[in-house]
Design a protein around this motif. Structure first.
Motif, short mmCIF file in Angstrom:
data_model
loop_
_atom_site.label_atom_id
_atom_site.label_comp_id
_atom_site.label_asym_id
_atom_site.label_seq_id
_atom_site.Cartn_x
_atom_site.Cartn_y
_atom_site.Cartn_z
N ALA A 14 -1.52 -3.73 6.67
CA ALA A 14 -2.80 -3.21 6.17
C ALA A 14 -2.64 -2.54 4.82
O ALA A 14 -3.48 -2.69 3.92
N ALA A 15 -1.54 -1.78 4.64
CA ALA A 15 -1.30 -1.12 3.34
C ALA A 15 -1.08 -2.14 2.24
O ALA A 15 -1.57 -1.99 1.11
N ALA A 16 -0.36 -3.22 2.54
CA ALA A 16 -0.12 -4.27 1.54
C ALA A 16 -1.43 -4.97 1.17
O ALA A 16 -1.69 -5.24 -0.01
N LEU A 17 -2.25 -5.28 2.18
CA LEU A 17 -3.54 -5.93 1.89
C LEU A 17 -4.45 -5.02 1.06
O LEU A 17 -5.15 -5.48 0.16
N MET A 70 6.92 6.76 2.60
CA MET A 70 7.60 5.95 1.58
C MET A 70 7.44 4.46 1.87
O MET A 70 7.25 3.65 0.95
N ILE A 71 7.49 4.10 3.16
CA ILE A 71 7.31 2.69 3.52
C ILE A 71 5.89 2.23 3.14
O ILE A 71 5.70 1.17 2.51
N PHE A 72 4.89 3.03 3.51
CA PHE A 72 3.50 2.66 3.17
C PHE A 72 3.31 2.59 1.66
O PHE A 72 2.64 1.70 1.14
N PHE A 73 3.90 3.54 0.94
CA PHE A 73 3.77 3.59 -0.51
C PHE A 73 4.36 2.35 -1.15
O PHE A 73 3.80 1.75 -2.05
N PHE A 74 5.55 1.95 -0.65
CA PHE A 74 6.22 0.78 -1.21
C PHE A 74 5.36 -0.47 -1.04
O PHE A 74 5.12 -1.22 -1.98
N TRP A 75 4.88 -0.69 0.19
CA TRP A 75 4.12 -1.92 0.43
C TRP A 75 2.74 -1.88 -0.25
O TRP A 75 2.20 -2.91 -0.64
N TYR A 76 2.17 -0.66 -0.41
CA TYR A 76 0.88 -0.56 -1.13
C TYR A 76 1.07 -0.92 -2.60
O TYR A 76 0.30 -1.70 -3.17
N VAL A 77 2.14 -0.38 -3.25
CA VAL A 77 2.39 -0.68 -4.66
C VAL A 77 2.73 -2.15 -4.83
O VAL A 77 2.29 -2.81 -5.78
N PHE A 78 3.49 -2.67 -3.88
CA PHE A 78 3.83 -4.09 -3.95
C PHE A 78 2.55 -4.95 -3.85
O PHE A 78 2.39 -5.94 -4.57
#
Length: 423
Positions: A14-17, A70-78
């Motif tokens: 969801a964070a990546a999307l 940090m995991i959510f942040f990484f996939w959101y920025v990606f």
């Protein structure tokens, strides 16, 4: 970290999307990759977070929350990066040259796939831009009002467009110049010269419109002075070579327009003839002792109006004798009888020695009908000559007059009441 990825994989997706969506939208409104300043600081912050996670700087639950963030942040920025790069491929318009160059450097695509002017990768089969679109017929227009001049239509190049705007500002100062020109190929030869001449024509008008359709020129407007009017009329007769005048509709100032000849005053209509009424004849003379008769004597005339009496014999009950006696009292016309009051009717009936008869025979009612120009059943019989006592003697009653004698008091029973009219 692997445990958190396995446990929170749905939230990570969801964070990546979300990042992809934000990256797609933000790249359209602003070239977020331009300069890459935000990316540099983002990488530094991410590396610092990795160090904190690696050395377990934050203990217990706080460290777990930090690792999860940090995991959510990484996939959101990606996701943001993927969304922005995808938008740059599918919709190159929002990105500037610097932003597109940064996109090209971050991808494995060859730089030759990015056009230097559009700064976006294009399919190899797409043709190169061929300049402005060909326009036919070629149109150009300048419209001047009290506050501004508006340029619309087409210009063959950016240079000529800027030249036309500058020429308008110089010729029509201090008016505001509104530039709505579009780029279009196909202008006829000498287009820039004709456009400059048209602006010069507008400068001599208070307001107007100059327009070109290929080589046909049209000018309309209002001149403020005689000199400007003459100058514009002369100028449109000498256009640049290759151009012809389609229409010149220039209105002269109000003072120069000849006033229309005044219309002749209509002849007064002939006055309608005014009917002059004959003067009323003299009143009938009084009768000695008339005040001794019951009621009130009605007014009368010494002679009929206009010398012509009405045929009173058309009233039922009025024969030649009664007509002569009425004439002697000054009663010559139907309207006189129609105007009798009850007291006047009483007086006439007493004078004629038959009180109540006038009421019974309804002389007044018949006289009102005859005075209005209508007929009664009795008057129709008289007109046909069916009533012997009412035949006209040929003198219209003028000679049928009985001399009135002095009156004396009338004795006897009071007159009978007149019968009520039938419903």
């Amino acid at each position: 970290m692997a445990y958190l990825h396995q446990t929170l994989w749905l939230w990570i997706v969801a964070a990546a999307l979300l990042g992809i969506a934000i990256g797609w939208l933000s790249c359209r409104k602003q070239p977020v990759l331009e300069g890459l300043g935000w990316l540099t600081w983002g990488v530094i912050a991410f590396l610092l977070g990795i160090l904190i996670c690696a050395f377990l700087t934050l203990p217990g639950r706080l460290g777990l929350w930090f690792d999860t963030g940090m995991i959510f942040f990484f996939w959101y920025v990606f996701g943001c990066l993927i969304g922005c790069l995808s938008r740059s491929l599918l919709d190159p318009e929002p990105l500037t040259a610097a932003g597109a160059t940064a996109v090209a450097k971050l991808t494995t695509w060859p730089e030759s796939a990015v056009l230097p002017d559009m700064a976006v990768p294009m399919p190899a089969s797409a043709p190169a831009a061929a300049g402005p679109t060909l326009v036919k017929p070629y149109q150009w227009q300048a419209a001047k009002d009290a506050a501004s001049v508006t340029l619309t239509g087409y210009s063959p190049s950016a240079v000529l467009r800027e030249s036309a705007v500058a020429a308008a500002r110089a010729a029509l100062a201090p008016l505001a110049v509104i530039d709505k020109l579009q780029m279009g190929a196909g202008a006829p030869a000498g287009f820039d010269s004709m456009a400059s001449a048209a602006l010069g024509h507008l400068a001599k008008l208070d307001r107007g419109i100059a327009s070109l359709i290929d080589t046909k020129y049209t000018l309309t407007g209002v001149a403020g002075t005689q000199a400007n009017f003459d100058a514009v009329i002369g100028a449109v007769k000498a256009l640049p070579a290759g151009y012809s005048l389609a229409k010149a509709d220039i209105v002269a100032p109000p003072a120069l327009v000849a006033a229309p000849a005044p219309k002749p005053a209509p002849k007064p209509a002939a006055a309608a003839p005014v009917a002059v009424e004959a003067p009323e004849p003299k009143a009938a003379p009084k009768i000695a002792g008339e005040d001794k008769v019951p009621g009130q004597r009605p007014g009368g005339f010494a002679a009929p109006r206009g010398g012509k009496a009405d045929d009173l014999k058309r009233i039922s009950g009025v024969g030649k004798q009664n007509e002569a006696r009425l004439h002697g009292l000054g009663i010559w016309h139907f309207d006189q009888v129609a105007a009798w009051t009850a007291q006047e009717t009483l007086w006439v009936g007493s004078y004629l020695a038959f009180p109540g008869r006038i009421e019974r025979e309804e002389w007044v009612k018949q006289a009102k009908v005859l005075a209005a120009g209508k007929e009664t059943a009795f008057s129709k019989r008289v007109a046909k000559g069916l009533v012997a006592t009412s035949k006209d003697d040929g003198t219209l009653g003028k000679a049928n007059v009985e001399v009135v004698k002095p009156m004396r008091a009338v004795k006897g029973k009071p007159p009978a009441k007149a019968p009520k009219p039938k419903a």
